[in-house]
Design a protein around this motif. Structure first.
Motif, PDB file in Angstrom:
ATOM      1  N   HIS A 450       0.833  -1.206   0.000  1.00  0.00           N
ATOM      2  CA  HIS A 450       0.000   0.000   0.000  1.00  0.00           C
ATOM      3  C   HIS A 450       0.869   1.257   0.000  1.00  0.00           C
ATOM      4  CE1 HIS A 450      -3.184   2.841   0.991  1.00  0.00           C
ATOM      5  NE2 HIS A 450      -2.421   3.280   1.981  1.00  0.00           N
ATOM      6  N   VAL A 451       1.914   1.265   0.812  1.00  0.00           N
ATOM      7  CA  VAL A 451       2.777   2.448   0.912  1.00  0.00           C
ATOM      8  C   VAL A 451       3.543   2.671  -0.394  1.00  0.00           C
ATOM      9  CG1 VAL A 451       4.744   3.458   2.125  1.00  0.00           C
ATOM     10  CG2 VAL A 451       2.983   2.248   3.414  1.00  0.00           C
ATOM     11  N   MET A 452       4.007   1.599  -1.038  1.00  0.00           N
ATOM     12  CA  MET A 452       4.682   1.737  -2.329  1.00  0.00           C
ATOM     13  C   MET A 452       3.749   2.344  -3.367  1.00  0.00           C
ATOM     14  SD  MET A 452       6.871  -1.839  -2.620  1.00  0.00           S
ATOM     15  CE  MET A 452       7.530  -1.416  -4.246  1.00  0.00           C
ATOM     16  N   ALA A 453       2.523   1.832  -3.417  1.00  0.00           N
ATOM     17  CA  ALA A 453       1.547   2.347  -4.382  1.00  0.00           C
ATOM     18  C   ALA A 453       1.201   3.807  -4.091  1.00  0.00           C
ATOM     19  CB  ALA A 453       0.291   1.485  -4.349  1.00  0.00           C
ATOM     20  N   LYS A 454       1.030   4.114  -2.833  1.00  0.00           N
ATOM     21  CA  LYS A 454       0.692   5.488  -2.438  1.00  0.00           C
ATOM     22  C   LYS A 454       1.825   6.444  -2.799  1.00  0.00           C
ATOM     23  CE  LYS A 454      -0.990   8.095   1.574  1.00  0.00           C
ATOM     24  NZ  LYS A 454      -1.311   8.022   3.024  1.00  0.00           N
ATOM     25  N   THR A 455       3.058   6.009  -2.611  1.00  0.00           N
ATOM     26  CA  THR A 455       4.218   6.843  -2.949  1.00  0.00           C
ATOM     27  C   THR A 455       4.292   7.088  -4.441  1.00  0.00           C
ATOM     28  OG1 THR A 455       5.416   5.901  -1.065  1.00  0.00           O
ATOM     29  CG2 THR A 455       6.713   7.063  -2.720  1.00  0.00           C
ATOM     30  N   LEU A 456       4.060   6.046  -5.244  1.00  0.00           N
ATOM     31  CA  LEU A 456       4.072   6.208  -6.702  1.00  0.00           C
ATOM     32  C   LEU A 456       3.000   7.193  -7.158  1.00  0.00           C
ATOM     33  CD1 LEU A 456       4.707   2.580  -8.002  1.00  0.00           C
ATOM     34  CD2 LEU A 456       6.110   4.592  -8.425  1.00  0.00           C
ATOM     35  N   ARG A 457       1.828   7.111  -6.579  1.00  0.00           N
ATOM     36  CA  ARG A 457       0.747   8.030  -6.975  1.00  0.00           C
ATOM     37  C   ARG A 457       1.087   9.477  -6.611  1.00  0.00           C
ATOM     38  NH1 ARG A 457      -2.856   3.430  -5.127  1.00  0.00           N
ATOM     39  NH2 ARG A 457      -3.743   2.601  -7.062  1.00  0.00           N
ATOM     40  N   SER A 458       1.741   9.672  -5.467  1.00  0.00           N
ATOM     41  CA  SER A 458       2.133  11.037  -5.090  1.00  0.00           C
ATOM     42  C   SER A 458       3.242  11.556  -6.009  1.00  0.00           C
ATOM     43  CB  SER A 458       2.580  11.075  -3.622  1.00  0.00           C
ATOM     44  OG  SER A 458       3.736  10.303  -3.413  1.00  0.00           O
ATOM     45  N   GLU A 459       4.135  10.668  -6.476  1.00  0.00           N
ATOM     46  CA  GLU A 459       5.167  11.084  -7.433  1.00  0.00           C
ATOM     47  C   GLU A 459       4.533  11.450  -8.771  1.00  0.00           C
ATOM     48  OE1 GLU A 459       9.176   8.739  -5.955  1.00  0.00           O
ATOM     49  OE2 GLU A 459       7.845   7.714  -7.371  1.00  0.00           O
ATOM     50  N   GLN A 460       3.520  10.700  -9.170  1.00  0.00           N
ATOM     51  CA  GLN A 460       2.812  11.023 -10.409  1.00  0.00           C
ATOM     52  C   GLN A 460       2.141  12.398 -10.312  1.00  0.00           C
ATOM     53  OE1 GLN A 460      -1.065  10.322 -10.444  1.00  0.00           O
ATOM     54  NE2 GLN A 460      -0.960  11.782 -12.137  1.00  0.00           N
ATOM     55  N   GLN A 461       1.535  12.703  -9.171  1.00  0.00           N
ATOM     56  CA  GLN A 461       0.882  13.999  -8.990  1.00  0.00           C
ATOM     57  C   GLN A 461       1.892  15.141  -9.045  1.00  0.00           C
ATOM     58  OE1 GLN A 461      -1.251  13.644  -5.302  1.00  0.00           O
ATOM     59  NE2 GLN A 461      -2.633  12.054  -6.067  1.00  0.00           N
ATOM     60  N   PHE A 462       3.071  14.926  -8.443  1.00  0.00           N
ATOM     61  CA  PHE A 462       4.095  15.969  -8.454  1.00  0.00           C
ATOM     62  C   PHE A 462       4.662  16.147  -9.861  1.00  0.00           C
ATOM     63  CE2 PHE A 462       8.466  17.506  -7.150  1.00  0.00           C
ATOM     64  CZ  PHE A 462       8.028  18.789  -6.829  1.00  0.00           C
ATOM     65  N   LEU A 463       4.830  15.036 -10.590  1.00  0.00           N
ATOM     66  CA  LEU A 463       5.319  15.128 -11.972  1.00  0.00           C
ATOM     67  C   LEU A 463       4.343  15.929 -12.827  1.00  0.00           C
ATOM     68  CD1 LEU A 463       6.954  12.362 -14.099  1.00  0.00           C
ATOM     69  CD2 LEU A 463       5.008  13.593 -15.025  1.00  0.00           C
ATOM     70  N   MET A 464       3.041  15.689 -12.653  1.00  0.00           N
ATOM     71  CA  MET A 464       2.029  16.426 -13.417  1.00  0.00           C
ATOM     72  C   MET A 464       2.119  17.923 -13.137  1.00  0.00           C
ATOM     73  SD  MET A 464       0.229  13.966 -15.000  1.00  0.00           S
ATOM     74  CE  MET A 464      -1.526  14.037 -15.163  1.00  0.00           C
ATOM     75  N   MET A 465       2.384  18.264 -11.868  1.00  0.00           N
ATOM     76  CA  MET A 465       2.491  19.671 -11.520  1.00  0.00           C
ATOM     77  C   MET A 465       3.747  20.297 -12.133  1.00  0.00           C
ATOM     78  SD  MET A 465       2.605  21.490  -7.773  1.00  0.00           S
ATOM     79  CE  MET A 465       0.830  21.599  -7.677  1.00  0.00           C
ATOM     80  N   LEU A 466       4.848  19.534 -12.126  1.00  0.00           N
ATOM     81  CA  LEU A 466       6.115  20.064 -12.633  1.00  0.00           C
ATOM     82  C   LEU A 466       6.060  20.391 -14.113  1.00  0.00           C
ATOM     83  CD1 LEU A 466       8.720  17.733 -10.860  1.00  0.00           C
ATOM     84  CD2 LEU A 466       8.527  20.200 -10.559  1.00  0.00           C
ATOM     85  N   PHE A 467       5.393  19.532 -14.909  1.00  0.00           N
ATOM     86  CA  PHE A 467       5.491  19.648 -16.358  1.00  0.00           C
ATOM     87  C   PHE A 467       4.154  19.971 -17.022  1.00  0.00           C
ATOM     88  CE2 PHE A 467       8.940  16.832 -14.996  1.00  0.00           C
ATOM     89  CZ  PHE A 467      10.031  17.515 -15.526  1.00  0.00           C
ATOM     90  N   SER A 468       3.218  20.496 -16.246  1.00  0.00           N
ATOM     91  CA  SER A 468       1.953  20.920 -16.839  1.00  0.00           C
ATOM     92  C   SER A 468       2.008  22.411 -17.172  1.00  0.00           C
ATOM     93  CB  SER A 468       0.798  20.649 -15.878  1.00  0.00           C
ATOM     94  OG  SER A 468       0.862  21.538 -14.778  1.00  0.00           O
ATOM     95  N   GLU A 469       1.054  22.876 -17.935  1.00  0.00           N
ATOM     96  CA  GLU A 469       1.045  24.294 -18.314  1.00  0.00           C
ATOM     97  C   GLU A 469       0.541  25.180 -17.184  1.00  0.00           C
ATOM     98  OE1 GLU A 469      -1.699  25.052 -21.468  1.00  0.00           O
ATOM     99  OE2 GLU A 469      -3.110  23.512 -20.789  1.00  0.00           O
TER     100      GLU A 469
END
Length: 602
Positions: A450-469
């Motif tokens: 669960h913690v691994m999956a939760k960490t991956l999802r939070s990394e995905q959210q941060f990546l979206m913020m970094l490279f979105s318009e």
């Protein structure tokens, strides 16, 4: 397994002895009783000596953080003594309160990732106060005396800050450059991955140290230079990943040598425009206050078992029953079940020997100056022994605590004292061990997917913020997404490490996850480093959607232990290391899935 655990419990660690800390700790514990002796009230001096335990929370951390940590420690111990004095007549209330003290201290130290003895000395202060003469009216006096002893320890603990205010941060940044040079030397060799992992840990450690040492109203030139150096190291590392490591060829040795001299060259530069953002305490504690946070779960377990131990201690006619609670608290200070088992063995053996030594000393009816000297020596020896083996340290801790508790009682039956304390310690250690085994068994292993999956999802959210318009640098640096990712990465590291210490532990399965854990942590580091580049590209909606698919596929495969199929990862211009890391993470998860299927089929 148990034979190996017992053998490891008595392993002697070959660590440098902290002579300076040992001497200072001895001074902090000895000066208050000495002053009390000179002023004609030795008992008050011994009480103030409890505040001297504040110095045991001194570690090589930035002085800005050390000042707050020691202040928290001295206030916590003072309050614990005051509460212990007030609540001593009420057994059940005392039991619940000591559990709360233990849980709160464990939660605070865990949330802030502060090294040290955590709750143990707060519990000691409270329980010792409950064993003193029953008189709630003395609570303000006892609190004040402990506070005075703690203030002395705070002053001594902060003295190094006047001579070298950023010493810990400097050491952390120097280590970064050493590991960066070693990594560059290792590129193209079999040692590259290990050197890379060590470098990432050093970079994260330096980042944490610089963040902890930040004082908004006083930013010195030395601090600015250290920030500049650390940023430079990050840029060099990112450049190596982006442009050089792809070829897998060895780098010229001259590059590693030049890195070793870069720090001295940059120390004369400053960058007054450097900024640093720190998460608020509300954000930090809020992130740890979660049912799936290992910090929250550990603190809860600690408080519950400690309360049970205290109720058992008060329910039977034990002499000075607080030793049961104190022993239970000490045993549960182990970070894993295996380390708790070690602590139980070490605490029992070390304490029994310590009780015998203290009994011998007390049987000689020492007075005044002799007791002061003994306290100083025992405290110093505790600090020297703690880095070698806890069993030896427990010997000196117990002897010291007994001297503080029993020196003014005029107790003559030392044989009874020894037998009563040994019984208490064995009972308390057993309660702590049983409680940890019953409540904490397989807790980390069950949480890990669960913690691994939760960490991956939070990394995905941060990546979206970094490279979105829809982004700005200020928003990214202060974003909730970044804070959530950091907390999840910290929790992941703790859960994974804790899982290895469980009984039983599926070491084979955990080792198989090690590459995946590394790439998840490495990805978090790469994303945080990417935010420092203002010219980051803006990804199309199609690319962002594909990243969402990739991360969600990995998260579901981990969480539900499904077979994993590798997905296409879009390229990010000038940040291809992110794409490479995600691909390597997918490969690692694919291998884990294959190994899991083999284990299930066999």
């Amino acid at each position: 397994m148990y034979k190996i655990a017992i053998k490891r419990a008595f392993k002697m660690n070959k660590n440098p002895l902290p002579w300076t800390k040992a001497i200072c700790a001895g001074i902090c514990s000895g000066v208050p009783p000495l002053i009390g002796l000179l002023l004609g009230n030795f008992q008050y001096g011994l009480l103030a000596g409890i505040g001297g335990f504040t110095y045991l929370y001194v570690f090589n951390i930035p002085y800005a953080l050390r000042a707050k940590k020691l202040l928290f420690a001295l206030l916590g111990m003072s309050l614990s003594v005051g509460l212990g004095t007030l609540l001593a007549p009420f057994s059940l209330t005392s039991a619940i309160t000591v559990g709360l003290i233990g849980a709160i201290a464990t939660f605070v130290f865990g949330s802030l990732r502060i090294a040290g003895p955590a709750a143990i000395f707060f519990v000691l202060a409270f329980t010792m106060a409950t064993g003193m003469t029953l008189d709630p009216s003395l609570a303000p006096l006892r609190t004040g005396l402990v506070l005075l002893g703690g203030v002395l320890a705070w002053i001594i603990g902060m003295m190094g800050g006047f001579m070298n205010p950023h010493g810990p941060e400097t050491i952390a940044v120097q280590q970064v450059y050493k590991d960066l040079a070693l990594y560059m030397d290792s590129v193209g060799t079999d040692d590259s991955n290990k050197a890379r992992q060590r470098l990432v840990l050093s970079l994260k450690s330096a980042e944490d140290n610089l963040s902890a040492g930040y004082i908004s109203w006083r930013i010195s030139d030395q601090y600015k230079r250290l920030l500049l150096l650390n940023n430079q190291a990050n840029q060099i590392y990112m450049d190596v990943l982006e442009r050089i490591e792809k070829s897998k060829d060895k780098l010229p040795l001259e590059l590693g040598a030049s890195i070793r001299t870069t720090m001295n060259e940059l120390m004369n530069q400053t960058n007054p425009g450097i900024q640093i953002f720190k998460p608020s305490l509300k954000t930090v504690f809020g992130g740890s206050f979660d049912k799936n946070s290992i910090v929250f779960l550990t603190a809860t377990r600690y408080g519950v078992v400690l309360t049970i131990a205290a109720i058992i201690a008060y329910s039977f006619d034990f002499n000075r029953s607080y030793w049961i609670t104190l022993s239970c608290a000490s045993v549960m200070s182990g970070s894993t079940i295996i380390s708790t088992f070690h602590r139980a063995i070490q605490r029992s053996i070390g304490t029994i020997l310590g009780i015998l030594i203290a009994s011998i000393i007390l049987s000689l009816h020492p007075e005044g100056l002799v007791i002061v000297i003994a306290i100083v020596i025992l405290t110093a020896l505790t600090e020297l022994a703690i880095v070698v083996n806890y069993a030896i340290a427990a010997l000196f801790i117990t002897s010291n605590a007994l001297l503080l508790a029993e020196s003014t009682t005029q107790l003559h039956n030392t044989a009874f004292l020894a037998s009563a304390r040994i019984t208490d310690v064995l009972i308390g250690s057993l309660i702590g061990l049983i409680g940890t085994l019953l409540i904490g068994k397989s807790q980390a292993s069950n949480l890990l997917p669960h913690v691994m999956a939760k960490t991956l999802r939070s990394e995905q959210q941060f990546l979206m913020m970094l490279f979105s318009e829809h982004r700005s640098n200020a928003d990214v640096q202060k974003s909730a997404a970044q804070g959530k990712m950091r907390r999840n990465l910290t929790n992941l590291n703790i859960v994974y490490t804790t899982a290895f210490g469980e009984i039983p532990s599926n070491t084979t399965a955990l080792e198989a996850l090690r590459p995946a854990i590394f790439y998840i942590e490495q990805l978090g580091y790469l994303l945080e480093s990417s935010q420092k580049y203002a010219d980051r590209p803006i990804l199309s909606d199609e690319s962002l959607s594909q990243f969402l698919l990739v991360f969600e596929t990995m998260a579901i495969a981990i969480e539900q232990q499904r077979p994993f199929t590798r997905k296409y990862v879009p390229e990010i211009t000038d940040f291809t290391n992110i794409q490479q890391d995600i691909n390597e993470l997918q490969d690692a998860l694919h291998i884990v899935a294959i190994q899991r299927n083999k284990m299930n089929s066999s």
